[in-house]
Write a protein that holds these residues in place. Structure first.
Motif, PDB file in Angstrom:
ATOM      1  N   ASP A 253       0.828  -1.355   0.030  1.00 56.12           N
ATOM      2  CA  ASP A 253       0.050  -0.068  -0.178  1.00 56.12           C
ATOM      3  C   ASP A 253       0.836   1.291  -0.032  1.00 56.12           C
ATOM      4  OD1 ASP A 253      -2.372  -1.429   0.004  1.00 56.12           O
ATOM      5  OD2 ASP A 253      -2.787  -1.410   2.134  1.00 56.12           O
ATOM      6  N   LEU A 254       2.212   1.105   0.669  1.00 55.34           N
ATOM      7  CA  LEU A 254       2.791   2.383   0.604  1.00 55.34           C
ATOM      8  C   LEU A 254       3.547   2.722  -0.625  1.00 55.34           C
ATOM      9  CD1 LEU A 254       4.506   1.730   4.352  1.00 55.34           C
ATOM     10  CD2 LEU A 254       2.640   3.357   3.666  1.00 55.34           C
ATOM     11  N   ASN A 273       2.691   7.322   2.701  1.00 50.87           N
ATOM     12  CA  ASN A 273       1.751   6.888   3.859  1.00 50.87           C
ATOM     13  C   ASN A 273       0.589   8.151   3.798  1.00 50.87           C
ATOM     14  OD1 ASN A 273       0.236   6.535   6.272  1.00 50.87           O
ATOM     15  ND2 ASN A 273       1.908   7.061   7.488  1.00 50.87           N
ATOM     16  N   ARG A 274      -0.676   8.073   2.977  1.00 56.90           N
ATOM     17  CA  ARG A 274      -1.311   8.935   3.008  1.00 56.90           C
ATOM     18  C   ARG A 274      -2.387   9.180   4.184  1.00 56.90           C
ATOM     19  NH1 ARG A 274      -3.244   3.769   0.848  1.00 56.90           N
ATOM     20  NH2 ARG A 274      -5.320   3.342   1.832  1.00 56.90           N
ATOM     21  N   PHE A 275      -1.985   8.141   5.407  1.00 62.20           N
ATOM     22  CA  PHE A 275      -2.480   8.753   6.485  1.00 62.20           C
ATOM     23  C   PHE A 275      -1.944   9.743   7.335  1.00 62.20           C
ATOM     24  CE2 PHE A 275      -3.321   4.166   5.885  1.00 62.20           C
ATOM     25  CZ  PHE A 275      -4.793   4.172   6.077  1.00 62.20           C
ATOM     26  N   LEU A 276      -0.882  10.289   6.609  1.00 66.60           N
ATOM     27  CA  LEU A 276      -0.102  11.318   7.440  1.00 66.60           C
ATOM     28  C   LEU A 276      -1.202  12.775   7.143  1.00 66.60           C
ATOM     29  CD1 LEU A 276       3.809  11.195   6.334  1.00 66.60           C
ATOM     30  CD2 LEU A 276       2.633  10.822   8.382  1.00 66.60           C
ATOM     31  N   GLU A 356      13.546   3.511   1.965  1.00 61.45           N
ATOM     32  CA  GLU A 356      13.346   3.190   3.276  1.00 61.45           C
ATOM     33  C   GLU A 356      12.364   4.154   4.065  1.00 61.45           C
ATOM     34  OE1 GLU A 356      16.086   3.587   1.781  1.00 61.45           O
ATOM     35  OE2 GLU A 356      17.446   1.636   1.937  1.00 61.45           O
ATOM     36  N   ALA A 357      12.492   5.388   3.887  1.00 59.89           N
ATOM     37  CA  ALA A 357      11.210   6.160   4.268  1.00 59.89           C
ATOM     38  C   ALA A 357      10.031   5.775   4.009  1.00 59.89           C
ATOM     39  CB  ALA A 357      11.810   7.847   4.171  1.00 59.89           C
ATOM     40  N   CYS A 358       9.714   5.463   2.986  1.00 54.15           N
ATOM     41  CA  CYS A 358       8.320   5.157   2.435  1.00 54.15           C
ATOM     42  C   CYS A 358       7.869   3.911   3.034  1.00 54.15           C
ATOM     43  CB  CYS A 358       8.488   5.011   1.039  1.00 54.15           C
ATOM     44  SG  CYS A 358       6.729   5.146   0.251  1.00 54.15           S
TER      45      CYS A 358
END
Length: 396
Positions: A253-254, A273-276, A356-358
């Motif tokens: 998903d990410l 991360n769309r939840f941000l 990695e951040a994603c």
């Protein structure tokens, strides 16, 4: 005015380009310009001395070359490090790539990374060739198509009767020697492994009969070596490909390109991360270009303190100060929403440390506009629009 001059004037007027608005909107000859990763570099001599990174995908993106195994978080020298295990067809394709210099001695093969449904290779054209790079790749594909017909298309009839696997996995990998480059990691294991995919996945030809018997999709993508340090980045990218694929599989998903993500009155394409977007505190990072280094440092300290307390920093990272703030927050692993001018292709993925951040859910990358291949300088109106979008996101 003489008859000749009148005739010349009328003739010249007919040669003037038509500038009627309706005519311009139709563009009857050029047609619509569509983004393509297969477009060649304009005005570049593809027969001359140059180093390239070439990418080719299988027809229908079928995973015919093997599978990636291991764990994405494992160290490179660990037994469970990410690696590519080749099928017999994948091994033949690998052999064809390393064998290109037999037909074109002007070419030196630098590296190869096989993946389940595509490959990345680096080659060096050391001297002028009679044929261009496209002809070289065409010959390579011809050899690969021959192997594909022998190992997949041919045995398909027998496999229906016997129900036995068509492809076996390679047990030996070539160990090429590249004198001037770092060693390229092996792309196959030394022992047999289970089949990569099911019988139907490996043998089913494309629906389009025109591509029956063709292993690769039409065309290829190439990048030119133009800057210092670029080769090492290419080699690192190739070596890291198996791990990146495992990360995408572990966090689908990410890494999936999301279209039509609506924020306020604006739609975006997104990766991450769309939840941000649902975090209660989001702060726009915007710095004037006139700020001194001391002023930027002061603002950076304030924004980092807010982010450590749970705020999400939002910015298109246009000015020098904005880049400094967002880079410092990124290095600390703080949550970020990054806006960018260029959109995403269907198979786009973050590059470098953003991968990695994603995977960790640290970042969300938003693009309000469509993807383009050209390297375009961002315009002032686009900068203003991106900052306005950042403000809208923070106030939403």
């Amino acid at each position: 005015m003489s008859a000749f001059r009148r005739f010349f004037r009328i003739f010249a007027q007919k040669l003037q380009p038509v500038k009627h608005e309706a005519y311009e909107s139709r563009k009857p000859f050029a047609g619509e310009k569509k983004p393509s990763m297969l477009r060649r570099c304009v005005d570049h001599d593809y027969t001359g001395r140059m180093m390239y990174m070439v990418t080719m995908v299988t027809e229908g993106r079928r995973p015919l070359f093997g599978r990636v195994t291991g764990r994405s978080e494992a160290a490179e020298d660990a037994p469970d490090a990410p690696r590519m295990e080749l099928t017999a067809l994948g091994q033949r394709v690998s052999d064809e790539w390393w064998g290109i210099p037999r037909y074109y001695p002007q070419i030196e093969i630098v590296a190869l990374q096989m993946m389940p449904d595509h490959l990345h290779g680096i080659l060096f054209v050391r001297e002028q060739m009679e044929k261009d790079l496209s002809r070289v790749i065409r010959g390579f594909k011809t050899g690969c198509n021959r192997a594909y017909r022998e190992l997949v298309i041919g045995p398909q009839v027998l496999s229906v009767a016997t129900q036995s696997p068509v492809l076996s996995v390679a047990t030996q990998s070539p160990v090429p020697s590249v004198a001037t480059q770092p060693p390229v990691p092996s792309v196959a294991t030394q022992s047999p492994v289970p089949s990569v995919a099911t019988q139907s996945q490996l043998t089913k030809p494309p629906k389009d009969d025109r591509t029956h018997g063709l292993l690769f999709a039409r065309g290829f993508n190439d990048k030119l070596l133009l800057r210092q340090g670029q080769l090492q980045r290419w080699l690192d990218y190739l070596r890291d490909n198996p791990r990146r694929l495992l990360m995408k599989r572990e966090h689908p998903d990410l890494f999936r390109v999301q279209r039509g993500l609506t924020v306020g009155a604006q739609q975006f394409s997104a990766i991450g991360n769309r939840f941000l977007l649902q975090r209660p505190v989001k702060l726009q990072v915007q710095c004037s270009r006139r700020l001194t280094e001391e002023e930027v440092a002061t603002k950076t300290a304030w924004w980092l303190a807010q982010a450590r307390s749970g705020a999400v920093l939002v910015s298109p990272c246009i000015s020098k100060g904005e880049k400094a703030v967002m880079r410092a927050a990124f290095d600390e692993g703080l949550p970020l929403i990054i806006l960018q001018e260029n959109g995403f292709t269907e198979l786009a993925k973050p590059g470098g440390k953003r991968m990695e951040a994603c995977a960790s859910g640290q970042i969300l990358i938003l693009a309000p506009w469509e993807h383009h291949n050209e390297r375009l300088a961002i315009r002032r109106d686009q900068c203003l629009a991106l900052n306005a979008f950042a403000k809208m996101i923070c106030e939403g």
